[in-house]
Design a protein around this motif. Structure first.
Motif, mmCIF file in Angstrom:
data_model
loop_
_atom_site.group_PDB
_atom_site.id
_atom_site.type_symbol
_atom_site.label_atom_id
_atom_site.label_comp_id
_atom_site.label_asym_id
_atom_site.label_seq_id
_atom_site.Cartn_x
_atom_site.Cartn_y
_atom_site.Cartn_z
ATOM 1 N N ARG A 12 -20.039 1.115 5.269
ATOM 2 C CA ARG A 12 -19.242 1.744 4.236
ATOM 3 C C ARG A 12 -18.976 3.150 4.771
ATOM 4 N NH1 ARG A 12 -18.128 1.154 -1.295
ATOM 5 N NH2 ARG A 12 -18.186 3.196 -2.274
ATOM 6 N N ILE A 13 -17.719 3.413 5.127
ATOM 7 C CA ILE A 13 -17.397 4.731 5.677
ATOM 8 C C ILE A 13 -17.379 5.733 4.533
ATOM 9 C CG2 ILE A 13 -15.596 6.097 6.837
ATOM 10 C CD1 ILE A 13 -14.992 3.563 8.500
ATOM 11 N N ALA A 62 -10.003 3.494 6.909
ATOM 12 C CA ALA A 62 -11.408 3.697 6.559
ATOM 13 C C ALA A 62 -11.739 3.087 5.204
ATOM 14 C CB ALA A 62 -11.734 5.185 6.550
ATOM 15 N N PHE A 63 -10.807 3.211 4.271
ATOM 16 C CA PHE A 63 -11.129 2.837 2.893
ATOM 17 C C PHE A 63 -10.349 1.631 2.380
ATOM 18 C CE2 PHE A 63 -11.688 7.590 3.102
ATOM 19 C CZ PHE A 63 -13.046 7.519 3.347
ATOM 20 N N GLY A 64 -9.492 1.073 3.236
ATOM 21 C CA GLY A 64 -8.736 -0.090 2.789
ATOM 22 C C GLY A 64 -7.749 0.247 1.688
ATOM 23 N N ARG A 111 -14.446 9.455 0.626
ATOM 24 C CA ARG A 111 -14.538 8.585 -0.540
ATOM 25 C C ARG A 111 -15.469 9.251 -1.544
ATOM 26 N NH1 ARG A 111 -15.207 2.366 0.006
ATOM 27 N NH2 ARG A 111 -16.150 2.838 2.011
ATOM 28 N N PRO A 129 -6.996 -7.121 11.149
ATOM 29 C CA PRO A 129 -5.940 -6.747 10.203
ATOM 30 C C PRO A 129 -5.413 -5.340 10.496
ATOM 31 C CG PRO A 129 -7.976 -7.374 9.046
ATOM 32 C CD PRO A 129 -8.299 -7.354 10.496
ATOM 33 N N ALA A 162 -7.410 -2.673 8.919
ATOM 34 C CA ALA A 162 -8.851 -2.951 8.984
ATOM 35 C C ALA A 162 -9.312 -3.962 7.924
ATOM 36 C CB ALA A 162 -9.688 -1.680 8.892
ATOM 37 N N PHE A 163 -8.735 -3.895 6.747
ATOM 38 C CA PHE A 163 -9.089 -4.839 5.689
ATOM 39 C C PHE A 163 -7.998 -5.908 5.600
ATOM 40 C CE2 PHE A 163 -11.451 -1.075 4.903
ATOM 41 C CZ PHE A 163 -12.617 -1.456 4.285
ATOM 42 N N GLN A 164 -8.375 -7.110 5.191
ATOM 43 C CA GLN A 164 -7.403 -8.184 5.038
ATOM 44 C C GLN A 164 -6.339 -7.740 4.022
ATOM 45 O OE1 GLN A 164 -7.529 -10.992 6.856
ATOM 46 N NE2 GLN A 164 -9.440 -10.408 7.855
ATOM 47 N N GLN A 193 -6.988 -7.856 0.490
ATOM 48 C CA GLN A 193 -8.246 -7.206 0.114
ATOM 49 C C GLN A 193 -8.121 -5.683 0.082
ATOM 50 O OE1 GLN A 193 -11.114 -8.611 -0.862
ATOM 51 N NE2 GLN A 193 -10.076 -10.583 -0.814
ATOM 52 N N MET A 194 -6.885 -5.206 0.050
ATOM 53 C CA MET A 194 -6.684 -3.764 -0.006
ATOM 54 C C MET A 194 -7.036 -3.275 -1.408
ATOM 55 S SD MET A 194 -5.507 -2.895 3.011
ATOM 56 C CE MET A 194 -4.504 -1.399 2.872
ATOM 57 N N SER A 195 -7.541 -2.044 -1.445
ATOM 58 C CA SER A 195 -7.884 -1.471 -2.737
ATOM 59 C C SER A 195 -6.714 -0.606 -3.201
ATOM 60 C CB SER A 195 -9.154 -0.629 -2.572
ATOM 61 O OG SER A 195 -9.047 0.574 -3.252
ATOM 62 N N GLU A 203 -17.755 -5.377 1.392
ATOM 63 C CA GLU A 203 -16.890 -4.583 2.273
ATOM 64 C C GLU A 203 -16.683 -5.303 3.624
ATOM 65 O OE1 GLU A 203 -16.742 -0.884 1.201
ATOM 66 O OE2 GLU A 203 -15.841 0.006 2.983
ATOM 67 N N ARG A 205 -14.350 -8.203 3.184
ATOM 68 C CA ARG A 205 -12.950 -7.750 3.038
ATOM 69 C C ARG A 205 -12.330 -7.459 4.402
ATOM 70 N NH1 ARG A 205 -13.006 -2.641 -0.309
ATOM 71 N NH2 ARG A 205 -10.774 -2.677 0.157
ATOM 72 N N ARG A 206 -13.176 -7.061 5.357
ATOM 73 C CA ARG A 206 -12.645 -6.818 6.705
ATOM 74 C C ARG A 206 -12.546 -8.127 7.489
ATOM 75 N NH1 ARG A 206 -16.441 -2.045 6.724
ATOM 76 N NH2 ARG A 206 -15.158 -0.179 6.609
#
Lengths: 436, 436
Positions: A150-151, A213-215, A254, A330, A333-335, A338-340, B28, B31-32
């Motif tokens: 978790r960055i 870093a945080f999607g 974050r 991706p 970095a996140f699928q 699966q983005m926030s 997390e 999700r990646r």
């Protein structure tokens, strides 16, 4: 296996670096990639310059669309830059099913969402290692090296021009304008240095890192951006006395409230490794929950360092372009599903600590007034220097380091402080980051 | 998609870190990775401890072979360590078609060729980011981030125990033995610290990096290995006076004569970033032709930093395990049929510069003799300190920094120097690396 064919759009500084490194290290690169990688077509408005660089080793055209229309081209490198034609060409390349490699941070920071969505729909890769911190493989580190984590935050010296200027200011005691002139003379700053010195370039890069870093989606429009043009030599000197260096940082963090995304000069403890990154070098510090602190350092710009990143992307794509999309990393970095949708916080909600330089009348009760305003707002003072007023001088500088406080609260206190009759000049406020 | 199932062999410090981080950051990571990653079986001789860690969340067995025999397990994490049973189990796992993730630097440095060949034959991946510099993604940087480059050399602080001891020696003016005791008390050195302080651990890691950087086979048996046990506080002090710090470096370098692979204490200019890496931290400096110098810094050991690297490998494998082998990054960066058979040079062929401390009689003509021996061998002196002899003292220290010379030549000169009647004690020789 026949070589992967690459089309290059724009053969300026970075483009010629890509062409030269790819041909110089051809054998070594092929031994790694398992397949040849060849630039077979170059598009540049200045065809004469392009011809001079490629020396007959590949076809040169004026119209980038000729490259896009060539069905033999597997990968397009976009090195035109800017938001205009580059965006159009990139979307067309994607639409034609070509993979894209780019160093265009401005385009991705502003139009990244549109571009990555288009690439996802078409099943092609858009690779952009060169867009952040030049030759440092920071995108790879964030996207692949730190996947366990978790960055928590990233703080980077991600603009070489401003770091060079700040190094000069400190080394030689120069003010900003003089240091900028030096940088221009030495080729570290452009004739129009606005994007660099106003922090815009760093903000583009920080925006891209925040997304990875945080999607979250790229949110350049919400970034807080402050450059180095108002820094004075004396602030660098006072910071030094207090054990700090001043660096232009791109920060993304974050918090429980949301994501911070900001570029501004900041005091950094002199004992931190990143405080000792000098000249035009770049460095990115990453804080993550499992690995702790890691730092990545190298050349953030220049022909061959940037080419190094572009070619690493070419090798990655060469390896994966016939693979199923699920086998690829991706884009952000996140699928994609699966983005926030976390939002970037307004600057007034950011919590940090501060360096203040207040020009005051040298008379009794001034410090008490200022300290009182801070105390009323619940802001503690961490350290203070009061310069001794010279013989006959009626003014002096009060230097304060504060503990952390909401920026909005600090803004209110600064307005009150500025209104005091004993405060004689605009207050200088520089944020302070402990980076630990 | 159903989660990838992972079997863990050995749940000590690193193993429990892997288990904890994987469960803490499960969401997390998924999700990646686009897919769940679950440790479903743990093997450890101490089943009670293992049960206490996993708390019923997965099956615990005593016999590692039960994990290997489980057809549902896709990936095996080997965290047993050592060359013995770990090698056997790894080869069996490969033979059963399982992918392997390991932190076992000793095993790979010594038996890497056998292991990677077996993995290649079976079409499985053996991933080992955690084997070098703990949580720093240096294997990924070398193998994927710098593919455009001809790597020239790597110099790393890749053993936290020795860097901690050297930092203590410098900070507190301690001799080696006292600093070692401190390190043991604080948990930075093991009860039997031999592998660390004699440089063996660093040599394992340097061996792996040399293979990846230059596409050669692992050649630990040819590495030159010298630890820090003979360093004296006064050498650290003299180095400081000359503008240097002493660090234990793992170095591998490509020269026209062959590959250098060596671990030894070295003087490094104090202004270099790597000279300022303190305590148990690690850092790896890489010089490559296109990108120039890059540096990677972070925690080189510990439960969660190492787990960070292990899990990054799990994510990479999760992405690629159903892909064609051609889509994967080759184990040693270069395609298996493209490895070079370049050999590691004997230490006598290495060219570097030197720090010499010579205990001499305080009398006329001594310096002339010593300078004469160096001059005869064509070795230039770069800097010199002669400590003023104390009142009534009949001896003094002569400190010399030399320019570069073949180690074999230096050995001959040192033998001649040592034989001088005016040289009163064994000469101290520490190599010096400019790292630029």
């Amino acid at each position: 296996m026949k070589p992967v064919q690459v089309g290059l759009l724009g053969i300026g500084t970075v483009g010629s670096g890509v062409f030269n490194v790819l041909s110089r290290n051809q054998e070594e690169i092929q031994r790694r990639a398992g397949r040849g990688i060849e630039i077979t077509m170059v598009a540049d408005l200045d065809t004469a310059r392009a011809e001079a660089i490629v020396g007959g080793r590949c076809k040169v055209v004026k119209d980038a669309r000729e490259v896009l229309a060539n069905p033999d081209i597997d990968i397009v490198i976009e090195l035109i830059g800017g938001y205009g034609i580059a965006r159009q060409l990139m979307l067309e390349a994607i639409d034609r099913g070509k993979h894209v490699v780019t160093a265009n941070k401005a385009l991705l920071a502003v139009h990244g969402t549109e571009i990555f969505e288009a690439a996802h729909r078409k099943g092609v890769m858009v690779a952009f290692e060169a867009a952040v911190a030049g030759g440092i493989p920071i995108i790879k580190a964030l996207r692949e090296g730190l996947t366990a984590n978790r960055i928590e935050w990233i703080a980077g010296i991600i603009n070489g021009t401003t770091n060079f200027i700040l190094s000069e200011m400190r080394d030689k005691g120069l003010d900003f304008d003089a240091a900028l002139k030096d940088a221009q003379k030495l080729g570290y700053a452009e004739a129009d240095p606005t994007f660099d010195i106003e922090g815009v370039d760093a903000a583009h890069k920080a925006t891209i890192m925040s997304a990875i870093a945080f999607g979250i989606r790229v949110q350049f429009d919400k970034a807080y951006v402050e450059g180095i043009t108002k820094l004075a030599a004396q602030d660098i000197r006072y910071a030094e006395q207090l054990g700090y260096r001043i660096k232009l940082l791109g920060i993304t963090k974050r918090t429980d409230q949301g994501i911070e995304l900001r570029v501004h000069p900041a005091l950094v403890p002199a004992r931190r490794l990143i405080a000792n990154v000098e000249g035009a070098m770049n460095a990115v510090l990453v804080q993550a929950d499992a690995v702790g602190t890691t730092l990545y350092y190298g050349k953030g710009a220049g022909s061959e360092p940037t080419a190094s990143a572009v070619i690493a992307d070419l090798v990655d794509i060469t390896r994966l372009h016939t693979a199923d999309a699920a086998h690829r990393v991706p884009h952000l970095a996140f699928q994609p599903d699966q983005m926030s949708d976390q939002q970037v916080l307004p600057m007034s909600e950011v919590v940090t600590s501060y360096y203040l330089r207040v020009r005051v009348a040298d008379q009794a009760g001034v410090l008490a007034k200022i300290a009182g305003l801070l105390a009323n707002a619940g802001i503690s003072i961490d350290a203070m220097i009061q310069r001794e007023a010279g013989e006959g001088e009626k003014q002096t500088d009060l230097i304060l380091l504060t503990h952390t406080v909401r920026e909005g609260t600090m803004n209110e206190v600064l307005a009150q402080m500025q209104a005091l009759p004993t405060v004689l000049a605009p207050i200088t406020r520089i944020r302070k980051e402990e980076l630990a």
